[in-house]
Design an enzyme around this catalytic site. Structure first.
Site, short mmCIF file in Angstrom:
data_model
loop_
_atom_site.label_atom_id
_atom_site.label_comp_id
_atom_site.label_asym_id
_atom_site.label_seq_id
_atom_site.Cartn_x
_atom_site.Cartn_y
_atom_site.Cartn_z
CB SER A 1 -8.30 0.01 5.74
OG SER A 1 -9.07 1.16 5.65
CB SER B 1 -8.34 3.14 3.11
OG SER B 1 -7.41 2.56 4.00
CE LYS C 1 -3.97 1.72 2.75
NZ LYS C 1 -4.82 1.42 3.92
N1 GLN Z 1 -13.29 3.19 7.18
C1 GLN Z 1 -12.52 3.51 8.35
C2 GLN Z 1 -12.14 4.95 8.34
O1 GLN Z 1 -12.37 5.59 7.35
C3 GLN Z 1 -11.31 2.63 8.46
C4 GLN Z 1 -10.20 3.03 7.58
C5 GLN Z 1 -8.95 2.21 7.81
O2 GLN Z 1 -9.01 1.12 8.37
N2 GLN Z 1 -7.83 2.79 7.43
O3 GLN Z 1 -11.64 5.46 9.30
#
Ligand code: GLN
Length: 472
Positions: free
Chosen positions: A173, A149, A74
């Protein structure tokens, strides 16, 4: 989709070379370019490393199961001298001066990084649509998001570019995009994997973990990247183990906790039926299903969004247009430099969260929101502790239903936040979780999430693998 194991077998039998594997991976990345899964591709570097891996193997000095295998990471993971953007304009031209520990460990095990994957800006989101570099597409259905994400890493695996990838998981994510694209994704226990070199979102929740096409490959990656690190004081000193050691144990006599709050209102009916069918299969294999209760779980999303945004507002204050990253060319005075660089450099979702985080930390609201959210966090952690007194693992959905339709995250951000309902509680409590598809090959995949006791990833992986074999 090829697994690490398949590719390693081909290498060992001289059916292929690492150079050929990297070339095939680069070709597939090019072919699937329209999915927008990669922000940068590291062709030259990867091909050089492949030659070195091939030489090692020819000399009988192979480093093990990951040697010569293509992987993706990532784009919020630092890799020395390569672009590391976190999906943001503010880091559009940022070259990392050092390598993240987890990435270094992967490379030390011989894995070859072919590219850096696209993601929601600063890992904020559940849809992979908020990247400065454009949205990631779901290869299974382009009208639906790939989840976020870490959508780029999930899609890189799901579209056959690489057999495995790294993502980061602050509130789901890794698990959500894995569920949306039909691959396996795991969030280890907080402290299992060093966060050094991971661009921070919310430091008390962030954790790096693997994506793979099967459970065993996730165990292989986790064994390579885990362990104490002097650069990250929150890493656990527990010795690193071979996480595949309990694979194949089966589920005979294992007690599976089923939280009644998770299988109630809000869960899509067909998703629920698919997961319940899977649990029935496990029961036939000798697992014991036991209803449990997590009484404070309905407060998980609200407390998560207070804590995550509070930490984000603090972590992201370093992007000020002075030291590194984007600097507004318009600014004339110091205050303007901060305000313009940040307003032009951060996207809408990131700005929304910085504002929310600053608000819940401001004097007058700190006690009412931040302190309260920390108390709820403790109650949720205690709920899990109590539940684990009477079960070995906990079963749960990963998502409330099918992946969101493209565009929902900006038209209705609340709907996106609510889709985190089954994942954020693990980050609040530091627990490990893994998701895998349980309706394989039948339309949009449904992910079942397994939740484990802290630092018991081996047991968690074992149950996940038993499930994988039953739903094949
Ligand atoms: N959807 C969650 C957020 O937007 C988790 C994102 C993540 O795990 N980086 O905070």
């Amino acid at each position: 989709m090829f697994s690490i194991q398949d590719l390693q077998n081909k290498l060992l039998s001289n059916e292929t070379s690492s150079k050929k594997l990297i070339e095939a991976s680069l070709t597939q990345i090019e072919k699937t370019k329209s999915l927008n899964a990669f922000i940068s591709v590291l062709s030259k570097r990867a091909l050089e490393q492949a030659e070195a891996a091939d030489k090692r193997r020819a000399d009988g000095k192979s480093k093990g199961p990951l040697d010569g295998i293509p992987v993706a990471i990532k784009d919020n993971l630092c890799l020395e001298n390569t672009l590391t953007t976190a999906g943001s304009k503010i880091l559009e031209n940022f070259n990392a001066p050092y390598t993240a520990t987890a990435v270094q460990r992967l490379e030390d095990a011989g894995a070859i990084i072919v590219g850096k994957t696209n993601m929601d800006e600063f890992a904020m989101g559940s849809s992979s649509e908020s990247s400065f570099f454009g949205a990631v597409k779901n290869p299974l259905d382009e009208s639906k998001v790939p989840g976020g994400s870490s959508g780029g890493s999930a899609v890189a695996v799901a579209s056959g570019c690489v057999p495995a990838a790294l993502g980061s998981d602050t509130g789901g994510s890794i698990r959500q995009p894995a569920a949306c694209t039909g691959v396996v994704g795991m969030k280890p226990t907080y402290g299992r994997v060093s966060r050094y070199g991971l661009i921070a979102y919310a430091s008390s929740l962030d954790q790096i973990g693997p994506f793979g096409t099967n459970v065993k490959d996730c165990a292989t990656i986790l064994s390579a990247i885990c362990g104490e690190d002097s650069h990250d004081n929150t890493t656990s000193a527990r010795p690193c183990e071979d996480f595949s050691k309990k694979l194949g144990e089966g589920v005979q006599g294992k007690v599976i906790g089923i939280p009644k709050e998770y299988f109630a209102e809000g869960l899509d009916a067909s998703c629920k039926a698919t997961i319940e069918n899977t649990l029935a299969l496990l029961e036939k294999e000798g697992a014991v299903l036991k209803e449990i209760s997590l009484p404070h779980i309905s407060y998980a999303v609200s407390s998560y969004y207070i804590i995550a945004t509070a930490e984000a507002s603090s972590n992201l204050s370093r992007f000020d247009g002075v030291r590194y990253g984007y600097r507004s060319p318009e600014a004339r005075k110091l205050f303007d430099l901060y305000a313009k660089s940040r307003s032009e450099g951060f996207g809408k979702e990131v700005q929304r969260r910085i504002l929310l985080g600053s608000y819940v930390l401001s004097s007058g609201f700190y006690d009412a929101y931040y302190v309260q959210a920390q108390k709820v966090r403790r109650l949720i952690t205690d709920d899990f502790k109590k539940a684990f007194e009477s079960c070995d693992v906990i079963a749960s959905p990963t998502m409330p239903g099918e992946p969101l339709a493209c565009g929902t995250s900006s038209s209705d951000p609340m709907a996106m936040y609510l889709s985190d309902i089954y994942t954020v509680s693990l980050n609040l409590s530091g627990l490990p979780g893994i998701t895998l598809p349980c309706n394989s090959g039948k339309g949009i995949p449904v992910g079942i999430q397994w939740i484990g006791k802290p630092f018991e990833e081996s047991a968690l992986l074992s149950v996940a693998q038993a499930t994988e074999q039953l739903v094949k």
